[in-house]
Design a protein around this motif. Structure first.
Motif, PDB file in Angstrom:
ATOM      1  N   LEU A 229      13.122 -47.978  23.421  1.00  0.00           N
ATOM      2  CA  LEU A 229      13.034 -48.313  21.998  1.00  0.00           C
ATOM      3  C   LEU A 229      13.110 -47.066  21.119  1.00  0.00           C
ATOM      4  O   LEU A 229      13.503 -47.131  19.956  1.00  0.00           O
ATOM      5  CB  LEU A 229      11.736 -49.080  21.720  1.00  0.00           C
ATOM      6  CG  LEU A 229      11.645 -50.448  22.392  1.00  0.00           C
ATOM      7  CD1 LEU A 229      10.285 -51.089  22.137  1.00  0.00           C
ATOM      8  CD2 LEU A 229      12.749 -51.377  21.893  1.00  0.00           C
ATOM      9  N   ASP A 230      12.750 -45.911  21.698  1.00  0.00           N
ATOM     10  CA  ASP A 230      12.791 -44.648  20.957  1.00  0.00           C
ATOM     11  C   ASP A 230      14.197 -44.375  20.421  1.00  0.00           C
ATOM     12  O   ASP A 230      14.383 -43.875  19.311  1.00  0.00           O
ATOM     13  CB  ASP A 230      12.342 -43.506  21.891  1.00  0.00           C
ATOM     14  CG  ASP A 230      11.847 -42.283  21.122  1.00  0.00           C
ATOM     15  OD1 ASP A 230      11.901 -42.317  19.881  1.00  0.00           O
ATOM     16  OD2 ASP A 230      11.421 -41.310  21.761  1.00  0.00           O
ATOM     17  N   MET A 231      15.213 -44.699  21.215  1.00  0.00           N
ATOM     18  CA  MET A 231      16.599 -44.437  20.801  1.00  0.00           C
ATOM     19  C   MET A 231      16.912 -45.195  19.510  1.00  0.00           C
ATOM     20  O   MET A 231      17.536 -44.672  18.591  1.00  0.00           O
ATOM     21  CB  MET A 231      17.564 -44.850  21.908  1.00  0.00           C
ATOM     22  CG  MET A 231      17.301 -44.128  23.209  1.00  0.00           C
ATOM     23  SD  MET A 231      18.622 -44.310  24.404  1.00  0.00           S
ATOM     24  CE  MET A 231      18.490 -45.998  24.868  1.00  0.00           C
ATOM     25  N   PHE A 232      16.448 -46.419  19.441  1.00  0.00           N
ATOM     26  CA  PHE A 232      16.734 -47.249  18.269  1.00  0.00           C
ATOM     27  C   PHE A 232      15.936 -46.777  17.054  1.00  0.00           C
ATOM     28  O   PHE A 232      16.444 -46.678  15.951  1.00  0.00           O
ATOM     29  CB  PHE A 232      16.421 -48.725  18.564  1.00  0.00           C
ATOM     30  CG  PHE A 232      17.300 -49.300  19.632  1.00  0.00           C
ATOM     31  CD1 PHE A 232      18.519 -49.883  19.295  1.00  0.00           C
ATOM     32  CD2 PHE A 232      16.944 -49.240  20.966  1.00  0.00           C
ATOM     33  CE1 PHE A 232      19.352 -50.410  20.268  1.00  0.00           C
ATOM     34  CE2 PHE A 232      17.774 -49.749  21.950  1.00  0.00           C
ATOM     35  CZ  PHE A 232      18.981 -50.337  21.601  1.00  0.00           C
ATOM     36  N   ARG A 233      14.646 -46.481  17.290  1.00  0.00           N
ATOM     37  CA  ARG A 233      13.834 -46.126  16.120  1.00  0.00           C
ATOM     38  C   ARG A 233      14.222 -44.747  15.585  1.00  0.00           C
ATOM     39  O   ARG A 233      14.203 -44.520  14.373  1.00  0.00           O
ATOM     40  CB  ARG A 233      12.334 -46.218  16.407  1.00  0.00           C
ATOM     41  CG  ARG A 233      11.780 -45.254  17.428  1.00  0.00           C
ATOM     42  CD  ARG A 233      10.278 -45.480  17.595  1.00  0.00           C
ATOM     43  NE  ARG A 233       9.647 -44.452  18.386  1.00  0.00           N
ATOM     44  CZ  ARG A 233       9.308 -44.571  19.669  1.00  0.00           C
ATOM     45  NH1 ARG A 233       9.544 -45.686  20.302  1.00  0.00           N
ATOM     46  NH2 ARG A 233       8.733 -43.573  20.318  1.00  0.00           N
ATOM     47  N   THR A 234      14.624 -43.828  16.483  1.00  0.00           N
ATOM     48  CA  THR A 234      15.045 -42.503  16.011  1.00  0.00           C
ATOM     49  C   THR A 234      16.313 -42.631  15.154  1.00  0.00           C
ATOM     50  O   THR A 234      16.452 -41.954  14.132  1.00  0.00           O
ATOM     51  CB  THR A 234      15.304 -41.562  17.212  1.00  0.00           C
ATOM     52  OG1 THR A 234      14.141 -41.560  18.035  1.00  0.00           O
ATOM     53  CG2 THR A 234      15.590 -40.157  16.747  1.00  0.00           C
TER      54      THR A 234
ATOM     55  N   ALA B  38       5.872 -36.046  15.353  1.00  0.00           N
ATOM     56  CA  ALA B  38       6.916 -35.020  15.389  1.00  0.00           C
ATOM     57  C   ALA B  38       8.250 -35.691  15.693  1.00  0.00           C
ATOM     58  O   ALA B  38       8.284 -36.736  16.356  1.00  0.00           O
ATOM     59  CB  ALA B  38       6.586 -33.998  16.460  1.00  0.00           C
ATOM     60  N   GLY B  39       9.314 -35.094  15.212  1.00  0.00           N
ATOM     61  CA  GLY B  39      10.644 -35.676  15.431  1.00  0.00           C
ATOM     62  C   GLY B  39      11.200 -35.340  16.798  1.00  0.00           C
ATOM     63  O   GLY B  39      12.271 -34.765  16.925  1.00  0.00           O
ATOM     64  N   ILE B  40      10.448 -35.673  17.813  1.00  0.00           N
ATOM     65  CA  ILE B  40      10.858 -35.363  19.189  1.00  0.00           C
ATOM     66  C   ILE B  40      10.763 -36.648  20.013  1.00  0.00           C
ATOM     67  O   ILE B  40      10.118 -37.606  19.572  1.00  0.00           O
ATOM     68  CB  ILE B  40       9.931 -34.304  19.828  1.00  0.00           C
ATOM     69  CG1 ILE B  40       8.459 -34.764  19.720  1.00  0.00           C
ATOM     70  CG2 ILE B  40      10.091 -32.964  19.154  1.00  0.00           C
ATOM     71  CD1 ILE B  40       7.521 -33.937  20.552  1.00  0.00           C
ATOM     72  N   PRO B  41      11.385 -36.677  21.196  1.00  0.00           N
ATOM     73  CA  PRO B  41      11.275 -37.895  22.001  1.00  0.00           C
ATOM     74  C   PRO B  41       9.809 -38.249  22.230  1.00  0.00           C
ATOM     75  O   PRO B  41       8.998 -37.372  22.548  1.00  0.00           O
ATOM     76  CB  PRO B  41      11.962 -37.516  23.326  1.00  0.00           C
ATOM     77  CG  PRO B  41      12.863 -36.402  22.963  1.00  0.00           C
ATOM     78  CD  PRO B  41      12.217 -35.663  21.831  1.00  0.00           C
ATOM     79  N   ALA B  42       9.501 -39.502  22.031  1.00  0.00           N
ATOM     80  CA  ALA B  42       8.137 -40.015  22.222  1.00  0.00           C
ATOM     81  C   ALA B  42       7.118 -39.410  21.257  1.00  0.00           C
ATOM     82  O   ALA B  42       5.921 -39.526  21.475  1.00  0.00           O
ATOM     83  CB  ALA B  42       7.671 -39.825  23.660  1.00  0.00           C
ATOM     84  N   GLY B  43       7.595 -38.772  20.192  1.00  0.00           N
ATOM     85  CA  GLY B  43       6.682 -38.212  19.184  1.00  0.00           C
ATOM     86  C   GLY B  43       5.772 -39.286  18.606  1.00  0.00           C
ATOM     87  O   GLY B  43       4.585 -39.061  18.363  1.00  0.00           O
ATOM     88  N   GLY B  44       6.325 -40.479  18.435  1.00  0.00           N
ATOM     89  CA  GLY B  44       5.562 -41.585  17.867  1.00  0.00           C
ATOM     90  C   GLY B  44       4.464 -42.056  18.798  1.00  0.00           C
ATOM     91  O   GLY B  44       3.397 -42.512  18.375  1.00  0.00           O
ATOM     92  N   LEU B  45       4.734 -41.927  20.085  1.00  0.00           N
ATOM     93  CA  LEU B  45       3.768 -42.373  21.093  1.00  0.00           C
ATOM     94  C   LEU B  45       2.485 -41.548  21.003  1.00  0.00           C
ATOM     95  O   LEU B  45       1.386 -42.048  21.218  1.00  0.00           O
ATOM     96  CB  LEU B  45       4.408 -42.168  22.466  1.00  0.00           C
ATOM     97  CG  LEU B  45       3.881 -43.005  23.608  1.00  0.00           C
ATOM     98  CD1 LEU B  45       4.028 -44.467  23.276  1.00  0.00           C
ATOM     99  CD2 LEU B  45       4.614 -42.650  24.873  1.00  0.00           C
TER     100      LEU B  45
HETATM  101  N1  ASP Z   1      11.617 -39.902  18.605  1.00  0.00           N
HETATM  102  C1  ASP Z   1      11.335 -40.134  17.233  1.00  0.00           C
HETATM  103  C2  ASP Z   1      12.064 -39.161  16.356  1.00  0.00           C
HETATM  104  O1  ASP Z   1      12.363 -38.062  16.769  1.00  0.00           O
HETATM  105  C3  ASP Z   1       9.876 -40.097  16.947  1.00  0.00           C
HETATM  106  C4  ASP Z   1       9.205 -41.231  17.682  1.00  0.00           C
HETATM  107  O2  ASP Z   1       8.880 -41.089  18.859  1.00  0.00           O
HETATM  108  O3  ASP Z   1       9.025 -42.306  17.090  1.00  0.00           O
HETATM  109  O4  ASP Z   1      12.388 -39.464  15.253  1.00  0.00           O
END
Ligand code: ASP
Length: 412
Positions: free
Chosen positions: A371-376, A337-344
């Motif tokens: 790292l979330d800030m960068f990947r988002t 999901a496109g939310i903080p830590a969604g990837g986790l």
């Molecule tokens: N935070 C990312 C997003 O919203 C998803 C992730 O946790 O990788 O795009």
């Protein structure tokens, strides 16, 4: 808004390291065990959310496409573009993590999840289509989950009013899951504290040294993808100046960086796209779909994380296993999901596919939010570039060209 969460998680981690060293020195084994239990509860809660999150976010994402025939060309093109850029991102991540070897020499323990049988391609393929969906979900078969989500999304897309109740239920399931994730993030500092205590008490400080190398590998990969590959695609496929185009989206990129959420950034991205001359039919389709399924940064991150933890455990992944990481990292990014830590939340899927201990995630948790800030930011950038490419290929590009040109003239 999420800086606070990141800070608190970081504080939880630092305190956990200090407490872990202290407990070790004092030989307080039961304190280590209780802390480890708290950490495990947190990890289990994250894993608990995988199924509802992937199912609702993916099915709704597909259903949002609208009319299947009217949008089939736009949909096909967008999805191909998304898969293509995701694949490039994961490849960059895999090459870097193999070259840099950030986890090498950490040696946590040589263990794998015992319940996993050796992987066979035929079984893997067969498992994608579950004869019994409930059984497949109960067993945590993630490819089956992705397949079911896609199928449900496609069915919702073609159904008219008959699909409406299920769409609403899935929408509300997604909202509820996000609320729980929000709660989970609120208690994350405690979970991270517990995991850090156990890691430090068991393995000592040396276990954290490779983290800097790991962060460097992820950020380098994201920089190559975001600053070289994606701008090149604007130049080559959309045939416009990347600089002139991207300057319209600075607000969206900053929002992505500070919220760590593609979904939260979506309204800003859509607004910037209008200013950049992206037509309504393109931006209203490409951007929401992208915020749900197109996550180049997350895909790269998940692949690097899995290989890093494997290296730290002294497990060398074979070429076939790395191909599997490639495939599952792509799917996990689609399902995140496109939310903080969604990837986790979807990361255990990548780990389990190659038999890595999910508790190895403890190693990367402390800097996940950083790292979330960068990947988002890279995730949102991928959607932005997608708009320009889709608009050009769909031959909707006249307005984009003239807008960009007039902006360049205004700027000079
Ligand atoms: N935070 C990312 C997003 O919203 C998803 C992730 O946790 O990788 O795009």
């Amino acid at each position: 808004m999420k800086h606070d969460a990141a800070k608190r998680i970081f504080v939880g981690f630092v305190l956990g390291v200090i407490a872990g060293l202290l407990f070790k020195a004092l030989n307080w084994q039961s304190a280590v065990e209780v802390s480890g239990l708290v950490g495990d509860l947190f990890l289990r809660a994250l894993r608990m959310l995988v199924i509802p999150l992937i199912f609702s976010s993916l099915a709704i994402g597909i259903a949002q496409i609208g009319d299947i025939t009217r949008l089939s060309r736009l949909g096909g093109l967008t999805v191909v573009y998304y898969l293509f850029t995701n694949a490039i991102a994961v490849t960059i991540g895999l090459v870097l993590v193999n070259l840099i070897q950030p986890g090498a020499g950490t040696l946590l323990a040589e263990e794998r999840l015992p319940e996993l049988p050796p992987l066979q391609l035929k079984t893997l393929l067969l498992n994608i289509v579950p004869a019994n969906p409930i059984e497949a979900l109960a067993k945590g078969e993630m490819l089956a989950l992705i397949f079911l989500s896609l199928l449900t999304g496609a069915a919702l897309l073609t159904s008219r009013d008959s699909g409406e109740p299920i769409k609403q239920i899935l929408n509300s399931l997604l909202q509820l899951t996000m609320i729980v994730i929000h709660w989970l993030l609120a208690v994350a500092p405690f979970g991270v504290f517990g995991l850090a205590v156990r890691l430090t008490a068991e393995f000592g400080l040396s276990v954290f040294l490779p983290l800097a190398k790991y962060a460097f590998t992820v950020i380098l990969g994201l920089a190559i993808h975001g600053l070289i590959v994606l701008p090149l695609l604007i130049l080559l496929l959309a045939r416009i100046s990347p600089f002139a185009y991207l300057r319209n989206f600075l607000t969206a990129l900053l929002t992505a960086f500070s919220t760590s959420s593609s979904s939260a950034t979506l309204p800003v991205t859509i607004e910037c796209a209008e200013r950049a001359g992206i037509r309504d039919e393109v931006r209203r389709f490409v951007l929401p779909l992208g915020a749900t399924i197109n996550m180049d940064g997350t895909a790269l991150y998940e692949a690097v994380a899995a290989c890093f933890v494997a290296q730290a455990y002294g497990i060398s992944l074979t070429f076939t296993e790395q191909i599997l990481v490639f495939i599952t990292a792509n799917l996990a990014a689609i399902g995140a999901a496109g939310i903080p830590a969604g990837g986790l939340v979807t990361m255990p899927f990548v780990f389990q596919s190659v038999g890595l201990p999910v508790k190895g995630m403890a190693l990367i948790l402390p800097i996940d939010r950083f790292l979330d800030m960068f990947r988002t930011t890279v995730n949102v950038l991928g959607d932005i570039v997608g708009c320009a490419v889709v608009q050009k290929v769909m031959k909707f590009d006249e307005s984009l060209q003239s807008q960009t040109e007039s902006q360049t003239q205004m700027a000079s």
